[in-house]
Design an enzyme around this catalytic site. Structure first.
Site, PDB file in Angstrom:
ATOM      1  N   SER A  85      72.107  72.706  61.024  1.00 42.00           N
ATOM      2  CA  SER A  85      72.428  73.214  62.357  1.00 42.00           C
ATOM      3  C   SER A  85      73.395  74.397  62.354  1.00 42.00           C
ATOM      4  O   SER A  85      73.682  74.984  63.394  1.00 42.00           O
ATOM      5  CB  SER A  85      72.974  72.094  63.230  1.00 42.00           C
ATOM      6  OG  SER A  85      74.259  71.780  62.810  1.00 42.00           O
ATOM      7  N   LYS A  99      78.977  67.460  69.709  1.00 45.84           N
ATOM      8  CA  LYS A  99      79.351  68.839  69.386  1.00 45.84           C
ATOM      9  C   LYS A  99      79.997  69.515  70.589  1.00 45.84           C
ATOM     10  O   LYS A  99      80.998  70.219  70.462  1.00 45.84           O
ATOM     11  CB  LYS A  99      78.110  69.619  68.960  1.00 45.84           C
ATOM     12  CG  LYS A  99      77.629  69.238  67.574  1.00 45.84           C
ATOM     13  CD  LYS A  99      76.359  69.984  67.252  1.00 45.84           C
ATOM     14  CE  LYS A  99      75.941  69.711  65.813  1.00 45.84           C
ATOM     15  NZ  LYS A  99      74.629  70.270  65.515  1.00 45.84           N
TER      16      LYS A  99
END
Ligand code: ADP
Length: 763
Positions: A661, A704
């Site tokens: 990611s 996140k």
């Protein structure tokens, strides 16, 4: 007075015997209690109650008294014989005149005793070697005198009912003893002859019947006595009774009886005895009978779930749906839920709440580190130290046939040479197969179809596909600051105080202090660390209160460091300065989200790439992709990569990072470096990239974004395909951030201002 008519057996005085309370009550028009008097009336012929007339009753009867009532039994002690001078019977009602009929004591009591002992040992000797000695021995040894012996065996005596009456009628103790001995020894002789004739066919049916009837009675009374005095029971008797009461299925019963017979043969000295004992103890402790499902009230279930857990709205709703479906289908199990999330996010404890909501037993089975199939399915009993598998052991612990079983850490099963535990687990969870789940140790099937299984895992990555397919994944993304604060205030702190025995008068923790514990003393997605920090605070407070130094403790943020005895955690904050080649990224770790910085630098060299920081393999591949992409997007800058060495560094922070990611962050950092254009540190991004320049979806978005908010980020780029996940993101986080979905790498570069010409299709 209770009248008890009987036929063809003897009831002599000075005998203590248990009678079924129901039976005695049916004789009398009042309820029997201790102290009541009874009269045993001997009948001349076998008449039913209601048909009995005065002529059917012998004129000598035996009087007794109910000594005690023990459960369903009445202990009756006979006292004397009586002459019945007049008898009138009408249905159940008797009118009798009676006089005590004393014995003529013409024999030395010691002598009577000796002869009784002789009779008893003759009887035991005769029983020696026959299958019914086992149950009878203890029973026979309880007899106190000859009258007891004859009364109890009178159904079996080979004499007519008139001859039996003659014994009752005889006043002389000497003569009666003689008569009893004669009748007894003749009968015993007959029994011996019959026994020696070996085959059952040669015995008269009557004889067999009598024997069986007596044996049954002895067995039955023995069991009842054992219930009253369990401490006197032998292991064999105990298990006989437990097997009887367990409600086992045919196969299980046959197996248990086989083991029980082995136990009888082997005896306590045998080295196998312990193993046999453990087996019987295990199978008889299982709940074999099916339990009816408890009435389910959805509103009540909701109340239980809400009462014990804050938040988790989606999860609770899914659980309620499951409960409703189970109620509609009249089933006790349904789809298998798999709760996935970081430690301490409430996965196990909500499993416990499900059990409470369903009013069922709860048991937790930990599967972490299980590498041997036998740990799930048990070891065969041929192995020394064989044990049942964890599943059946858990079911036994629950004490129910329909518990809610939480299978903890299904992602931590390890497959190795000892077999594949996950395939055994498949069988447990498969509704087609689990009705006849066979643990190797038990060696008989057990029905798991009413068990409601709930699994937990930290990640689905390591769960084998077939197992994962069987389950419905519900993710526990972790809690936001606000949620953690509420959980701490409503649940964790009150529980911690209760555990430490502290009251609200003695301790207050200010809201600011709570927030400070959450943000500076824990770093986790769940609340496990928070819970233990609060426990520490309460213990510290307990010491202060007990030592008397303070009556009330108020904890504020400034007190935390000394009370918790650890330094606060330093979270990465966004950088204050803006430099080309440095971009903020977002990472997901087991402990929740973190921000990370990708730092890139060209140094004079020859095209080498140097990577430092705690990067995993996947992230190293992302570097290659980013380099290729940037080269192709900015062909005029490609030469820079040949003339220089490229250094990429990701400061380690507290946790190692890996995963694809960071792709978009790496690409942006390189694009920023080659173009000499800095990106705002208040902007963070996450997304995998493909060589086609497409930003692809990532996992762990809620965590996140939470980290981004905590670190002071203002704007976040997320992959367009992750937009749906925003539903799981806490409102407060969404409000604090400008969240921008992006589809292509070029979108990102345009929005950061690196690509000057907005219309340019770079890739
Ligand atoms: P997990 O199984 O996910 O590792 P646990 O279920 O063991 O986590 O939870 C750890 C502790 O946190 C438990 O004491 C639990 O009661 C508490 N807890 C977790 N989530 C919540 C919540 N939403 N509300 C109240 N308490 C919670």
């Amino acid at each position: 007075m209770i009248y008890i008519p009987y036929y063809n057996v003897l009831s002599l005085p000075d005998v203590s015997c248990y009678y079924q309370l129901n039976y005695l009550n049916s004789m009398s028009d009042k309820t029997i209690s201790a102290g009541d008097k009874v009269l045993f009336l001997m009948l001349k012929s076998n008449k039913k109650e209601g048909e009995i007339t005065a002529q059917d009753i012998y004129p000598i009867a035996t009087r007794g008294i109910v000594e005690s009532i023990e459960g369903e039994w009445a202990l009756v002690h006979t006292t004397t014989r009586v002459n019945l001078d007049s008898i009138q019977v009408q249905g159940k009602h008797y009118q009798l005149e009676m006089r005590v009929r004393p014995d003529v004591e013409d024999m030395d009591p010691e002598d009577v005793k000796k002869r009784f002992h002789k009779m008893r040992s003759d009887m035991l000797q005769e029983l020696e070697g026959t299958q019914w000695l086992m149950g009878a021995r203890n029973y026979v040894m309880r007899w106190q005198n000859m009258n007891e012996l004859v009364t109890f065996t009178s159904g079996m005596l080979q004499i007519s009912s008139e001859e039996k009456y003659a014994i009752l009628e005889e006043d002389s103790v000497a003569k009666r003893t003689e008569m009893m001995e004669k009748a007894f020894h003749e009968s015993l002789e007959l029994y011996k002859v019959n026994n020696e004739a070996k085959t059952a066919q040669e015995q008269s049916h009557e004889q067999i019947y009598r024997e069986q009837a007596l044996r049954k009675q002895i067995d039955f009374l023995q069991k009842e006595l054992d219930k009253l005095h369990p401490e006197n029971m032998t292991d064999v008797q105990k298990f006989e009774q437990k097997i009887e009461e367990s409600g086992m299925n045919e196969t299980a019963r046959a197996e248990a009886e086989k083991v029980l017979n082995r136990m009888k043969q082997e005896g306590q000295e045998s080295h196998e005895y312990g193993m046999l004992y453990d087996y019987l103890d295990f199978v008889t402790s299982l709940q074999w009978k099916k339990e009816a499902p408890a009435q389910i009230d959805l509103a009540e279930a909701r109340k239980v779930l809400d009462g014990e857990h804050f938040g988790l709205k989606k999860t609770k709703e899914r659980i309620i749906q499951q409960i409703a479906v189970m109620a509609l289908n009249q089933k006790q199990s349904g789809s298998i839920l798999l709760f996935v999330g970081a430690p301490g996010t409430g996965k196990t404890s909500i499993g416990q709440s499900i059990a409470k909501a369903l009013k069922r037993k709860y048991v937790r089975i930990s599967l972490g580190g299980v590498r041997d199939e036998a740990e799930i399915r048990g070891h065969r009993r041929t192995y020394i130290g064989a044990m049942p598998g964890r599943i059946m052991d858990g079911i036994k612990r629950s004490g129910a046939s329909n518990p809610v079983v939480v299978l903890d850490e299904v992602d931590k099963l390890v497959r190795d040479y000892a077999g594949d535990p996950s395939s055994a687990l498949l069988e447990v969870l498969d509704p087609e197969q689990n009705a006849t789940f066979t643990d190797h140790y038990m060696n008989v099937p057990y029905d798991l179809s009413d068990v409601l299984f709930v699994c937990t895992a930290n990640t689905t990555d390591t769960i084998p596909e077939p197992l994962l397919n069987r389950m419905e994944v519900i993710s526990f993304p972790g809690y936001s600051m606000v949620e953690k604060f509420q959980i701490a205030k409503r649940h964790l702190l009150p529980k911690a105080m209760e555990k430490a025995g502290i009251t609200e008068e003695e301790l207050t923790v200010t809201d600011d202090a709570l927030r400070c514990v959450i943000s500076d003393y824990t770093m986790e997605a769940g609340v496990r660390g928070l819970k233990s920090r609060l426990d520490t605070l309460c213990r510290a407070c307990a010491v202060t209160v007990v030592s008397g130094s303070q009556e009330h403790v108020a904890i504020e943020p400034k007190d935390l460091r000394s009370l918790l005895e650890v330094s606060p955690i330093r979270h990465d904050r966004i950088l204050e300065t803006k430099n080309p080649g440095i971009v903020t990224g977002l990472a997901w770790t087991q402990a929740g989200g973190e921000i990370l910085f990708i730092e890139t630098l060209f140094t004079k060299g020859s095209g080498k790439i140097m990577i430092t920081g705690q990067l995993g393999d996947v992230m190293k591949e992302s570097v290659q992709i980013a380099v290729s992409l940037v080269k192709s997007m900015f062909p005029d800058k490609a030469g820079l990569f040949e003339e220089n060495d490229l250094h990429i560094h990701v400061p380690a922070g507290a946790v190692p990072k890996d995963g694809p990611s960071a792709g978009i962050t790496l690409t942006t950092a390189l694009a920023s470096l080659v173009n000499g254009k800095a990106v705002s540190p208040e902007l963070a991004m996450t997304g995998e990239v493909s060589l086609r320049g497409v930003v692809m979806p990532i996992g762990g978005l809620p965590e996140k974004l939470m980290a981004a908010q905590r670190a002071g980020v203002k704007r976040v780029f997320i992959p367009e395909e992750n937009e749906d996940d925003l539903m799981d993101v806490a409102e407060e986080v969404k409000q604090a951030l400008e969240i921008i979905p992006v589809h292509r790498v070029s979108d990102v570069l345009e929005k950061t201002g690196i690509l000057r010409d907005c219309g340019q299709e770079a890739v």
